[in-house]
Write an enzyme that holds these catalytic residues in place. Structure first.
Site, mmCIF file in Angstrom:
data_model
loop_
_atom_site.group_PDB
_atom_site.id
_atom_site.type_symbol
_atom_site.label_atom_id
_atom_site.label_comp_id
_atom_site.label_asym_id
_atom_site.label_seq_id
_atom_site.Cartn_x
_atom_site.Cartn_y
_atom_site.Cartn_z
ATOM 1 N N ASP A 483 0.802 -1.220 0.000
ATOM 2 C CA ASP A 483 0.000 0.000 0.000
ATOM 3 C C ASP A 483 0.830 1.263 0.000
ATOM 4 O OD1 ASP A 483 -2.781 -0.587 0.136
ATOM 5 O OD2 ASP A 483 -2.433 -1.499 2.088
HETATM 6 C C1 BGC Z 1 0.273 1.119 5.765
HETATM 7 C C2 BGC Z 1 -0.637 2.255 6.113
HETATM 8 C C3 BGC Z 1 -1.779 2.254 5.142
HETATM 9 C C4 BGC Z 1 -2.472 0.923 5.186
HETATM 10 C C5 BGC Z 1 -3.578 0.896 4.189
HETATM 11 C C6 BGC Z 1 -0.517 -0.146 5.936
HETATM 12 O O1 BGC Z 1 0.247 -1.272 5.877
HETATM 13 O O2 BGC Z 1 1.447 1.145 6.527
HETATM 14 O O3 BGC Z 1 0.008 3.468 6.171
HETATM 15 O O4 BGC Z 1 -2.671 3.292 5.374
HETATM 16 O O5 BGC Z 1 -1.571 -0.151 5.026
HETATM 17 O O6 BGC Z 1 -4.165 -0.313 3.987
HETATM 18 C C1 NOJ Z 2 -1.998 -3.693 5.211
HETATM 19 C C2 NOJ Z 2 -3.117 -3.850 4.268
HETATM 20 O O1 NOJ Z 2 -4.270 -4.290 4.944
HETATM 21 C C3 NOJ Z 2 -2.796 -4.826 3.173
HETATM 22 O O2 NOJ Z 2 -3.832 -4.845 2.253
HETATM 23 C C4 NOJ Z 2 -1.495 -4.474 2.524
HETATM 24 O O3 NOJ Z 2 -1.220 -5.420 1.549
HETATM 25 C C5 NOJ Z 2 -0.394 -4.383 3.540
HETATM 26 N N1 NOJ Z 2 -0.764 -3.419 4.519
HETATM 27 C C6 NOJ Z 2 0.940 -4.002 2.910
HETATM 28 O O4 NOJ Z 2 0.997 -2.657 2.610
#
Ligand code: BGC
Ligand code: NOJ
Length: 811
Positions: A483
């Site tokens: 993400d």
């Molecule tokens: C990120 C966040 C983000 C989220 C969204 C996380 O793993 O570190 O900053 O908002 O994923 O799904």
């Molecule tokens: C947390 C999110 O829930 C997931 O969808 C994503 O793949 C991971 N963060 C890695 O960014």
């Protein structure tokens, strides 16, 4: 240092020191109604949706930590204490918290009074029970006072935490007999209320928080408890609570039991009122009557235990390694159910208001859950697919209550669609139920736009094909699985989100992670097409998959590992040429799993590079070196301090991709070594450093470049749960459902003599024994099914309702 121990026979983790390094929690409820509870009684309850239907209030990130919960106060003379230690924090003579499968038990004792609180949600029930047993273990008569306490949330958890100018006026309650009803907003648009009851007469109650606690006091110093008497207050606005007051007299050795219930009721519009302004309490009374005796409660508790015996009985192993067995047989499977239910919505790190069900998250959660309750997996696949659009794109998240896509987050995460092929193919392999492919599933939740589910898979596949970049690799969109790799968001504004502000045209930045994912599930799509006789489609799809393999080999290989991406300017990311972020885990994982260039040795080289550059004592970090400055063209990833989260943290979700990759080239020692580094039961002895629960996976462990390597955060709701279960059972132990049977092809540590697994598959029980006389990691010499040797590694679908014996001799 440890704070408790595993009680495997009871499938419990027993916490013996309440001051765990972070609150260690459990989840109650399996279907519609859920609670989170910490080891000291903190937490909250909701119906279906932690944002829209919050029953009780909780204070995230408070000082002190974990404030708000379902509390009991016992006043014994001048001493006041709580059976779960908090909120009073009076030192107890004994304290124990047993987190089990969907239940938690607290046991606290002080000055000759022993109290046990059993907390659970009966199956199929919209209410939570607290069975409170108070026993006099002294030789004198005891006269004590018991106060219960919960605080109501005004339903919408986000509004509840922000809209005080309204909310301080709206709170409404009713009290009748021993039941406190919470009816805020019932008279207008809500058809639901909640209640907190106890099955015996009470000596008093309170519903106004300020009166109960005192404006300048905390939960650990409530006025009413100090004074030893309820005030019988009725809340008007401000903050409604529910507290019962019971005077208890106990002879030496005597025990008394009380059944408390926090329930949720929905009523039809026509049946809302008993009389003017008096709510219809009939449905609540029916719920209360269901569990008004200890016997009825015990029966429901036993039913819950049997339910879990059955669920966990579907896959069990005996490996001779205690820590592994307790992960596979108990805790990892349990966590898979929890992630299935919660997605990423409500934990002690996820507030329950930000995120609903994730498209990619929920699809992946299914691979660790589908064997447990396939019917629910099927339903979920349909719900997820219903949020997709005809061109294959989809909402990134949807709300569990409405099942509608979340427009505030939107879409354009270009990995999202492909995960639907994973969940669907795993479902069919587990169940053999191809009818799912014919089921009519809406696009964009619009029934008039429904098409067979197969068309959704096709749309997913072609969404990649139709969105290729300059190197014929998949365009990344806002981000892929990572993400925080935001290659089309050049943000200088701290007030905007990296995920939703795509300010660049997204037609150059490409992802090698999606490329690997596409090859992996593209091949799966081709297989599925062939199975159902869509041969032309299979042939066409195969061409796209081969093209992608070629594109990766040509433009995605950096010499010793797979590149990670091309950025907006067409420059390489995850290359030796880069100063920071030279190598990333995701593309090594996916391109290895997809076996791209395996014949040429690319997979082996890539995995060797992972070992050399990404592995560390606590697991495999996401990228190395971590970014030390903000790269505007990379986005959020470079905002995290080095060693944390997506920037060089051990992002546990992707470690199993490498484990699986290792099994593709037969390296069982390496695969298992990676497994043990992040499996929580193996980390129990370093709980002080690890910080979060030793019985469930967490999203992230601080990596080698972090300030405190090994310290973990964000436990429970992570794709780590399902991927690790999938990696250990299907690739390392190697027992994998396939369309025509159960494939058994282990890739284990060479020192193992073998292992045993019992697995239910298509209605039959497969008792599998694996022998490893030559101490190798991979290779099946003989496969014996019910006494007869068969060719290959696939045990056919065997007679339902029977037990079958299977021997696998490695060699
Ligand atoms: C990120 C966040 C983000 C989220 C969204 C996380 O793993 O570190 O900053 O908002 O994923 O799904
Ligand atoms: C947390 C999110 O829930 C997931 O969808 C994503 O793949 C991971 N963060 C890695 O960014």
């Amino acid at each position: 240092m440890k704070y408790g121990y595993f009680d495997d026979d009871n499938r419990e983790y027993v916490i013996t020191n309440p001051k765990t390094p972070y609150p260690w929690i459990n989840y109650l409820g399996n279907e519609d109604f859920f609670s989170l509870t910490s080891n000291t009684g903190g937490g909250y309850t909701f119906y279906k949706d932690a944002k829209f239907r919050r029953l009780t209030r909780y204070r995230y990130n408070n000082v002190p930590v974990d404030d708000g919960g379902k509390y009991f106060y016992i006043k014994d003379g001048d001493t006041v204490w709580s059976p779960g230690w908090k909120p009073m924090k009076t030192e107890l003579d004994t304290y124990e918290c047993r987190h089990g499968m969907s239940y938690t038990k607290f046991k606290g004792a002080k000055n000759g009074v022993e109290t046990e609180v059993l907390q659970f949600i009966p199956l199929g029930f919209w209410g939570e029970i607290q069975k409170v047993s108070v026993k006099n273990t002294s030789s004198e008569v005891k006269k004590i006072k018991l106060f219960s306490f919960i605080e109501f949330a005004l339903w919408n958890a986000e509004d509840d935490m922000t809209n005080f100018q309204r909310n301080f006026n709206t709170g409404e309650v009713e009290v009748e007999d021993s039941v406190i009803y919470h009816k805020t907003e019932f008279k207008e648009r809500r058809n639901h209320y909640s209640f907190y009851s106890v099955n015996q007469a009470i000596n008093g109650f309170d519903t106004d928080r300020e009166s109960f606690i005192g404006l300048y006091n905390g939960f650990d110093n409530p006025d009413v408890v100090n004074e030893g008497k309820s005030k019988n207050t009725i809340a008007h606005g401000w903050s409604p609570i529910a507290s019962h007051y019971i005077e208890i007299e106990l002879q030496p050795g005597e025990q008394k039991d009380y059944v408390f219930m926090l329930g949720y009721v929905e009523v039809d519009e026509a049946d809302k009122w008993e009389s003017k302004l008096v709510i219809n309490k009939k449905p609540a009374k029916e719920m209360i009557a269901k569990f008004d005796t200890v016997e009825k409660v015990d029966a429901a508790y036993n039913e819950l235990r049997t339910y879990w015996d059955n669920l966990l009985g579907k896959i069990t192993i005996d490996s001779g390694e205690e820590k592994l067995d307790r992960m596979v047989n108990i805790w990892n499977q349990y966590q898979c159910m929890v992630t299935f239910n919660m997605s990423r919505s409500a934990s002690f790190f996820e507030s329950g208001i930000g995120r609903g069900m994730g498209f990619r998250d929920s699809n992946q959660d299914l691979i660790g859950f589908v064997h447990q309750i396939p019917e629910r997996a099927r339903e979920r696949i349909v719900d997820i697919a219903s949020t997709q659009f005809e061109d294959g794109s989809c909402y990134h998240q949807y709300q569990p209550l409405t099942k509608k896509g979340n427009a505030a987050i939107g879409g354009d995460f270009n990995d999202d669609p492909l995960w639907l092929i994973l969940s669907t193919s795993e479902y069919i392999k587990e169940t053999g139920d191809f009818s799912l492919l014919d089921e009519m599933v809406p696009f964009d939740n619009d029934a008039s736009r429904a098409k067979p589910h197969f068309d959704h898979l096709k749309a997913s596949f072609y969404h990649v094909v139709n969105n290729l970049g300059p190197h014929k690799l998949p365009l990344i969109g806002r981000a892929d699985w990572n993400d925080c790799l935001n290659l089309n968001c050049f943000s200088n504004d701290p007030n905007e989100s990296f995920q939703t502000t795509g300010n660049k045209k997204g037609d150059t930045a490409e992802s090698l992670m999606i490329a690997g994912l596409f090859v992996m599930y593209g091949k799966e799509y081709v297989k599925l097409c062939k199975r159902i006789g869509k041969n032309d489609e299979a042939v066409e799809a195969e061409v796209h998959v081969s093209n992608m393999i070629e594109a990766v080999k040509k433009h995605g290989w950096d010499g010793d590992w797979y590149l990670r991406a091309y950025d907006y300017y067409g420059k390489k990311i995850g290359s030796n040429e880069n100063e920071e972020g030279k190598i990333f885990i995701e593309s090594q994982g996916w391109c290895s799993m997809a076996e791209i260039g395996k014949e040429e040795g690319l997979v082996e080289k890539s995995l060797n590079s992972v070992k050399e550059h990404l592995d560390c004592e606590y697991g495999i970090v996401l990228n190395s070196p971590a970014f030390t400055k903000y790269h505007i063209e990379y986005g959020e990833i470079s905002t995290y301090p080095a060693g944390y989260k997506e920037n060089g943290g051990i992002f546990c979700h992707n470690n199993p991709w490498i484990m699986i990759g290792e099994t593709m080239i037969g390296r069982g020692d390496e695969a298992y070594d990676y497994y043990t580094k992040i499996a929580p039961s193996f980390l129990e002895d370093i709980s002080e450093l690890h910080k979060v629960e030793p019985y469930v996976y967490c999203q992230m462990i601080a990596g080698k470049e972090a300030f405190k390597p090994g310290e973990a955060k964000n436990s429970w709701l992570s794709g780590t749960a399902s991927w690790n279960f999938y990696a250990i059972t299907q690739y390392i132990l190697g027992v994998k459902p396939d369309y025509d049977g159960l494939s058994i092809n282990p890739c284990i540590p060479s020192k193992w003599d073998g292992f045993k697994m019992t697995r239910e598959f298509r209605g039959a029980t497969y008792n599998i024994e694996v022998f490893n006389p030559k101490h190798i990691s991979k290779g099946v010499l003989q496969l014996i099914v019910n006494g007869e040797e068969i060719e290959g590694v696939i045990v056919p679908i065997l007679e339902k309702g029977k037990k079958h014996s299977i021997q696998v001799i490695m060699g």
